[in-house]
Design a protein around this motif. Sequence first.
Motif, short mmCIF file in Angstrom:
data_model
loop_
_atom_site.label_atom_id
_atom_site.label_comp_id
_atom_site.label_asym_id
_atom_site.label_seq_id
_atom_site.Cartn_x
_atom_site.Cartn_y
_atom_site.Cartn_z
N ARG A 32 0.84 -1.18 0.00
CA ARG A 32 0.00 0.00 0.00
C ARG A 32 0.88 1.24 0.00
O ARG A 32 1.77 1.36 0.83
CB ARG A 32 -0.91 0.00 1.23
CG ARG A 32 -1.81 -1.23 1.30
CD ARG A 32 -2.52 -1.28 2.66
NE ARG A 32 -3.41 -2.42 2.73
CZ ARG A 32 -3.03 -3.64 3.11
NH1 ARG A 32 -1.77 -3.87 3.42
NH2 ARG A 32 -3.90 -4.63 3.18
N ALA A 33 0.60 2.17 -0.91
CA ALA A 33 1.40 3.40 -0.98
C ALA A 33 1.09 4.28 0.22
O ALA A 33 -0.07 4.45 0.61
CB ALA A 33 1.10 4.13 -2.29
N THR A 47 2.81 -2.53 7.69
CA THR A 47 4.02 -1.75 7.44
C THR A 47 4.89 -2.34 6.34
O THR A 47 5.91 -1.74 5.98
CB THR A 47 4.86 -1.65 8.73
OG1 THR A 47 5.12 -2.98 9.23
CG2 THR A 47 4.12 -0.86 9.79
N ALA A 48 4.51 -3.49 5.80
CA ALA A 48 5.31 -4.12 4.75
C ALA A 48 5.39 -3.21 3.52
O ALA A 48 4.38 -2.67 3.06
CB ALA A 48 4.69 -5.47 4.36
N GLY A 49 6.59 -3.03 3.01
CA GLY A 49 6.79 -2.23 1.80
C GLY A 49 6.92 -0.74 2.03
O GLY A 49 7.16 0.01 1.09
N GLN A 87 -4.41 5.13 5.80
CA GLN A 87 -3.88 4.88 4.45
C GLN A 87 -3.44 3.43 4.27
O GLN A 87 -3.77 2.80 3.26
CB GLN A 87 -2.69 5.80 4.19
CG GLN A 87 -3.02 7.27 4.08
CD GLN A 87 -1.82 8.08 3.65
OE1 GLN A 87 -1.09 7.71 2.73
NE2 GLN A 87 -1.59 9.21 4.31
N LEU A 88 -2.69 2.91 5.23
CA LEU A 88 -2.15 1.56 5.09
C LEU A 88 -3.23 0.49 5.11
O LEU A 88 -3.11 -0.55 4.46
CB LEU A 88 -1.12 1.28 6.18
CG LEU A 88 0.14 2.16 6.16
CD1 LEU A 88 1.06 1.79 7.31
CD2 LEU A 88 0.87 2.01 4.84
N SER A 89 -4.28 0.73 5.88
CA SER A 89 -5.36 -0.26 5.98
C SER A 89 -6.41 -0.08 4.89
O SER A 89 -7.29 -0.93 4.73
CB SER A 89 -6.03 -0.17 7.35
OG SER A 89 -6.64 1.11 7.54
N VAL A 93 -13.68 5.89 7.61
CA VAL A 93 -13.13 6.87 8.53
C VAL A 93 -13.42 8.28 8.04
O VAL A 93 -13.74 8.51 6.89
CB VAL A 93 -11.60 6.68 8.67
CG1 VAL A 93 -11.29 5.34 9.28
CG2 VAL A 93 -10.91 6.83 7.33
N GLU A 94 -13.28 9.21 8.96
CA GLU A 94 -13.53 10.60 8.66
C GLU A 94 -12.25 11.40 8.83
O GLU A 94 -11.29 10.95 9.43
CB GLU A 94 -14.61 11.15 9.61
CG GLU A 94 -15.90 10.34 9.58
CD GLU A 94 -16.84 10.71 10.72
OE1 GLU A 94 -16.40 11.48 11.60
OE2 GLU A 94 -17.97 10.25 10.72
#
Length: 272
Positions: free
Chosen positions: A2-3, A181-183, A256-258, A263-264
């Motif tokens: 995930r960017a 956190t991978a990547g 962002q990662l998930s 979410v708000e």
Amino acid sequence: MRALSLSRAWDDTKAIITRDGRLFASVALALVALPAAIEGLVSPRGMDASAPWWVDAVLIVASLIALAGQLALIRLALGPSITVGGAIAHGVRRMPIYLLAAILILGALFIAAMPFAIVLTLVGVPLPANGVSASPPAAVAALLYFVLICFVAVRMLMTAPVTSAERAWPLAIVRRSWELTAGNWWRLFAFFVLFLIAAIAFVGGLGAATAVVVRLFVGPITPLSTGALVVALVQALFNTVVTTGLAVMLARIYVQLSERGDVETSVPTTGI
């Protein structure tokens, strides 16, 4: 993979704190500033082996309350809508799970240190002790272990957001943080280093300056003294600012990662 955009997370953090700063302040003052002030008042130097048992008990309780406060702040920053009272209750409920996850991580790091010590012992390298300088092989081993700690610390940055956002148990929290956190290790490492530098400069530097001024104009900084109270209140305020910023930033990085869509970018402005 995930960017991750740290600039986007920072923009979200500023927007949330600007818009709903009063709500975050109410939680942070109750669950971060207050226990930090109590810690500084009863034990200005932190844990002290010569201090009475009740001092260590107070420090432990205050630290647990601060952990709950961090989870409550993250819950507010994540959304969906929740009242301040609901966020605090959520943080208190999830705190034991978060603590167990931290113990798991520390236990794993302790186990990881054992091979280093065993190898050094088998080859006859003296380990550093009181009054004994570290040998070059021991210094290299310590450096390698430090690198390992940094690597694991970055991979575990999402443990608090995962604990607050997901109904996971300690082992699942650790696995989930590793997965999220991978990547993105280098981006998260950059964030970790920048935050650490800023925190040391802000809390450490201003705290040290405050201590000097208090010694000059108020008196010695001893447990339960007026000087300790003044320093504790000032450092608690600094600590609250840093902790709140970190909690919100971690929450927005987690979003962002998930890739969560529920979410708000703000939290409700009413409700206790």
